[in-house]
Design an enzyme around this catalytic site. Structure first.
Site, PDB file in Angstrom:
ATOM      1  N   GLU A 131       0.843  -1.199   0.000  1.00 29.61           N
ATOM      2  CA  GLU A 131       0.000   0.000   0.000  1.00 29.61           C
ATOM      3  C   GLU A 131       0.881   1.252   0.000  1.00 29.61           C
ATOM      4  OE1 GLU A 131      -2.561   1.598  -0.613  1.00 29.61           O
ATOM      5  OE2 GLU A 131      -4.039   1.393   0.995  1.00 29.61           O
ATOM      6  N   ASP A 132       0.343   2.344  -0.517  1.00 30.11           N
ATOM      7  CA  ASP A 132       1.117   3.584  -0.536  1.00 30.11           C
ATOM      8  C   ASP A 132       1.203   4.238   0.842  1.00 30.11           C
ATOM      9  OD1 ASP A 132      -1.592   4.214  -0.523  1.00 30.11           O
ATOM     10  OD2 ASP A 132      -1.502   5.615  -2.202  1.00 30.11           O
ATOM     11  N   ASP A 179      -3.425   5.899   6.565  1.00 31.58           N
ATOM     12  CA  ASP A 179      -3.857   7.166   7.144  1.00 31.58           C
ATOM     13  C   ASP A 179      -4.756   6.841   8.348  1.00 31.58           C
ATOM     14  OD1 ASP A 179      -4.341   9.870   7.341  1.00 31.58           O
ATOM     15  OD2 ASP A 179      -5.848   9.921   5.773  1.00 31.58           O
ATOM     16  N   PHE A 208      -0.717  16.322   3.855  1.00 30.20           N
ATOM     17  CA  PHE A 208      -1.160  15.624   2.652  1.00 30.20           C
ATOM     18  C   PHE A 208       0.012  15.581   1.670  1.00 30.20           C
ATOM     19  CE2 PHE A 208      -3.224  14.814  -1.351  1.00 30.20           C
ATOM     20  CZ  PHE A 208      -4.163  13.867  -0.996  1.00 30.20           C
ATOM     21  N   ARG A 238       1.127  11.650  -9.449  1.00 30.29           N
ATOM     22  CA  ARG A 238       1.571  10.288  -9.112  1.00 30.29           C
ATOM     23  C   ARG A 238       2.960   9.990  -9.662  1.00 30.29           C
ATOM     24  NH1 ARG A 238      -2.862   7.374  -7.127  1.00 30.29           N
ATOM     25  NH2 ARG A 238      -4.884   7.854  -8.016  1.00 30.29           N
TER      26      ARG A 238
HETATM   27  P1  IMP Z   1      -7.153   5.149   5.103  1.00 33.07           P
HETATM   28  O1  IMP Z   1      -5.921   4.601   5.779  1.00 33.07           O
HETATM   29  O2  IMP Z   1      -8.294   4.181   5.045  1.00 33.07           O
HETATM   30  O3  IMP Z   1      -7.568   6.455   5.698  1.00 33.07           O
HETATM   31  O4  IMP Z   1      -6.890   5.462   3.590  1.00 33.07           O
HETATM   32  C1  IMP Z   1      -5.672   5.500   3.025  1.00 33.07           C
HETATM   33  C2  IMP Z   1      -5.828   5.954   1.596  1.00 33.07           C
HETATM   34  O5  IMP Z   1      -6.146   7.349   1.542  1.00 33.07           O
HETATM   35  C3  IMP Z   1      -4.524   5.791   0.871  1.00 33.07           C
HETATM   36  O6  IMP Z   1      -4.449   4.548   0.214  1.00 33.07           O
HETATM   37  C4  IMP Z   1      -4.526   6.953  -0.086  1.00 33.07           C
HETATM   38  O7  IMP Z   1      -5.160   6.591  -1.299  1.00 33.07           O
HETATM   39  C5  IMP Z   1      -5.346   8.018   0.591  1.00 33.07           C
HETATM   40  N1  IMP Z   1      -4.481   9.000   1.278  1.00 33.07           N
HETATM   41  C6  IMP Z   1      -4.357   9.170   2.608  1.00 33.07           C
HETATM   42  N2  IMP Z   1      -3.478  10.144   2.899  1.00 33.07           N
HETATM   43  C7  IMP Z   1      -3.006  10.593   1.721  1.00 33.07           C
HETATM   44  C8  IMP Z   1      -2.042  11.609   1.345  1.00 33.07           C
HETATM   45  O8  IMP Z   1      -1.401  12.299   2.170  1.00 33.07           O
HETATM   46  N3  IMP Z   1      -1.838  11.771   0.016  1.00 33.07           N
HETATM   47  C9  IMP Z   1      -2.479  11.041  -0.927  1.00 33.07           C
HETATM   48  N4  IMP Z   1      -3.376  10.086  -0.639  1.00 33.07           N
HETATM   49  C10 IMP Z   1      -3.649   9.869   0.676  1.00 33.07           C
HETATM   50 MG    MG Z   2      -4.344   4.237  -1.913  1.00 31.45          MG
END
Ligand code: IMP
Ligand code: MG
Length: 179
Positions: free
Chosen positions: A98-99, A102, A151, A164
């Protein structure tokens, strides 16, 4: 694109070194096991592409695309699968790539979903994590960098589907978000 950048948080050399280190750890940890690496689209692609080339094992790869309901208003933790795996994972050791983590809601759903398919194990490898916004307890097995509550874009991560392809992790200028 460069003129929209406020600050580079992690440059290309730091990314390369960290990906190499993670690849070596994964290689050691999964020796002798059938490893399936699952990239979460789209943000995970750059990390995945670099990471698999640092792993010296006969791995398989697959892709999933998910979208979380109400991400902008309230993250409910309910995730919709837009693209599912092509093959069954029963008995396989799955590593989700995963990238960024959050709130953690997306990953928690994915881990539970894949575990329910009787994978031998399901672990997480994320390039970035933002602990400040974590909503649930989630065990991250491999993490590249812990970043502040900003962000970020680049190296797979987007803002409105752009940036990206930047080769580093950066923060955008405030005016980019308001325009
Ligand atoms: P979460 O952990 O369910 O809140 O979601 C994570 C997803 O939100 C990631 O896979 C990203 O696609 C997106 N995301 C969260 N923070 C960022 C950020 O700082 N930049 C770009 N995408 C983000
Ligand atoms: Mg993502």
């Amino acid at each position: 694109m460069e003129r929209d950048i406020q600050e580079i948080l992690i440059d290309a050399n730091q990314l390369k070194a960290k990906v190499k280190e993670l690849g070596q750890r994964i290689t050691a940890d999964y020796k002798g096991k059938n490893l399936l690496m699952v990239c979460v689209l789209k943000g995970g692609i750059t990390f995945m592409a670099d990471l698999i080339r640092e792993i010296n094992l006969p791995i398989e790869i697959d892709f999933m695309a998910v979208s979380s309901y109400g991400a902008s208003t309230h993250s409910s933790g309910v995730v919709r699968i837009l693209k599912d795996l092509e093959t069954g994972i029963e008995g396989k050791h799955v590593l989700i790539v995963e990238d960024i983590i959050d709130t953690g809601l997306t990953l928690k759903y994915l881990v539970e979903n894949l575990k329910a398919r009787k994978a031998a194990s399901v672990k997480i490898c994320t390039l970035l994590e933002k602990p400040a916004r974590r909503r649930i307890d989630i065990n991250i097995d491999y993490c590249g960098f812990t970043i502040p509550d900003k962000f970020v874009v680049g190296y797979g991560l987007d803002y409105n589907e752009k940036y990206r392809n930047l080769p580093y992790i950066a923060v955008l200028k405030p005016e980019v978000y308001s325009s």
